[in-house]
Write an enzyme that holds these catalytic residues in place. Structure first.
Site, short mmCIF file in Angstrom:
data_model
loop_
_atom_site.label_atom_id
_atom_site.label_comp_id
_atom_site.label_asym_id
_atom_site.label_seq_id
_atom_site.Cartn_x
_atom_site.Cartn_y
_atom_site.Cartn_z
N CYS A 72 0.20 -4.49 -5.18
CA CYS A 72 0.40 -4.02 -6.55
C CYS A 72 1.67 -4.68 -7.11
O CYS A 72 2.76 -4.50 -6.56
CB CYS A 72 0.54 -2.50 -6.58
SG CYS A 72 -0.84 -1.63 -5.79
N CYS B 299 5.09 -2.74 -7.67
CA CYS B 299 5.54 -1.72 -6.72
C CYS B 299 6.64 -2.20 -5.77
O CYS B 299 6.51 -3.22 -5.09
CB CYS B 299 4.35 -1.21 -5.91
SG CYS B 299 4.78 0.21 -4.88
N CYS C 78 4.74 16.90 -5.75
CA CYS C 78 3.84 15.79 -5.47
C CYS C 78 4.36 15.02 -4.26
O CYS C 78 5.53 14.63 -4.23
CB CYS C 78 3.73 14.87 -6.68
SG CYS C 78 3.22 15.72 -8.19
#
Length: 337
Positions: free
Chosen positions: A59, A62, A99
């Site tokens: 990605c 990232c 999260c």
């Protein structure tokens, strides 16, 4: 008159909404937001990187990809007790959703997954909503997470199907949708959104919203992330996203998916209080906050609890308590096209 919920949006319709004069767009979104949500409540979330760095994916944005030389150093899975302690501190600060993110390509059936399941059970038992983002997963793994009490699973689309392979080559858009399908076989809610600032066009933004708004049901949570340019990644020199683009995306998402929580997520640290207030007016009703000014890794800054509490008080907004576990839903039609 209550605006209905649709799953048959056409791209031209979405484009027309996105192109609405800005103040009118904000007004329309704010009106719809008030029909489905308490506009005085904001959900404050805490993101914990339970396994940092060393991800095999490529990605382009990232910091945790093993393919790029960034400041992030790979770290092993955190101890369960560490995660529980962080969650307890977050709860004391008014956070209602925790999260847990792991830099994995996919979930594997091993001792690490067993540890994650224990983390989910213990944090859920605190009365908090628990969301996980662990990469791709199977239906069986989704069901095990459900049994552990998981409230939500995050799996972002990032961008449009057409632009996706420009940003990521190690998995496909269909892989993303398939994981969302697997989560939908359970009682776990879906969190899926995208990132602004990847070099995408307005057509790509419309395309991503088109995919999300035609999922049946809509994702219960739609994070709108702003790229944090990470030195060492291919997108390190991308220009900042104008605040007006952020507001347009939030407002358009609110109109398309009235019942969803629209989350002002990564990249919020560079927005002023006035800019954040515009995002809330446009329909955002969730933020991520932290005690260490970091969101996921050292390269993604996040406002701290004290600053956010001051801002919410200034705007007359309150922290929203956790929601009850959603009821079992009937198996929807497949999202994969």
């Amino acid at each position: 008159m209550m605006v209905g919920i649709r799953y048959d949006w056409q791209k031209a319709e979405i484009q027309a909404i996105y192109d609405t004069p800005l103040l009118e767009l904000i007004y329309q979104a704010a009106s719809i937001h008030r029909q489905y949500h308490d506009s005085t409540k904001i959900q404050v979330c805490k993101l914990i990187s339970i396994k940092t760095g060393g991800c095999p994916e490529d990605c382009s944005y990232c910091a945790q990809s093993s393919r790029y030389k960034t400041e992030v150093k790979p770290q092993a899975l955190l101890e369960k007790e560490t995660v529980v302690s962080i969650a307890q501190t977050a709860k004391q600060q008014g956070v209602s959703r925790v999260c847990m993110g792991a830099a994995w390509r996919e979930v594997r059936d091993n001792s690490q997954f067993e540890t994650v399941l224990e983390m989910v059970r213990e944090v859920t038992d605190m009365g908090l909503e628990v969301c996980c983002t662990l990469g791709m997963l199977t239906t069986d793994q989704a069901k095990r997470l459900e049994d552990a009490g998981l409230y939500a699973y995050n799996h972002n689309l990032d961008t449009s199907q057409e632009y996706y392979s420009t940003i990521i080559t190690t998995r496909t858009y269909s892989d993303r949708l398939h994981t969302i399908d697997n989560v939908r076989q359970t009682n776990v809610t879906v969190c899926s959104g995208g990132i602004l600032g990847l070099g995408e066009t307005v057509d790509d933004r419309v395309g991503m919203l088109h995919t999300l708004a035609n999922l049946h049901p809509h994702p219960e949570s739609v994070p709108i992330n702003i790229l944090s340019q990470v030195p060492g990644t291919p997108l390190e020199n991308q220009p900042d996203v104008p605040i007006w683009d952020v507001v347009r995306m939030i407002a358009t998402a609110r109109i398309l998916m009235p019942t969803s929580d629209v989350r002002l997520s990564a990249g919020r640290a560079r927005l002023s209080q006035v800019e954040q207030a515009l995002c809330f007016m446009a329909g955002a009703n969730s933020i991520f906050s932290s005690d260490d000014k970091k969101m996921l890794t050292v390269t993604t800054p996040c406002p701290d609890y004290d600053a956010d509490r001051e801002m919410l008080n200034l705007l007359g907004l309150e922290m929203r308590p956790p929601s009850q576990r959603p009821q079992k839903v009937a198996s929807p039609t497949s999202t994969t096209r």
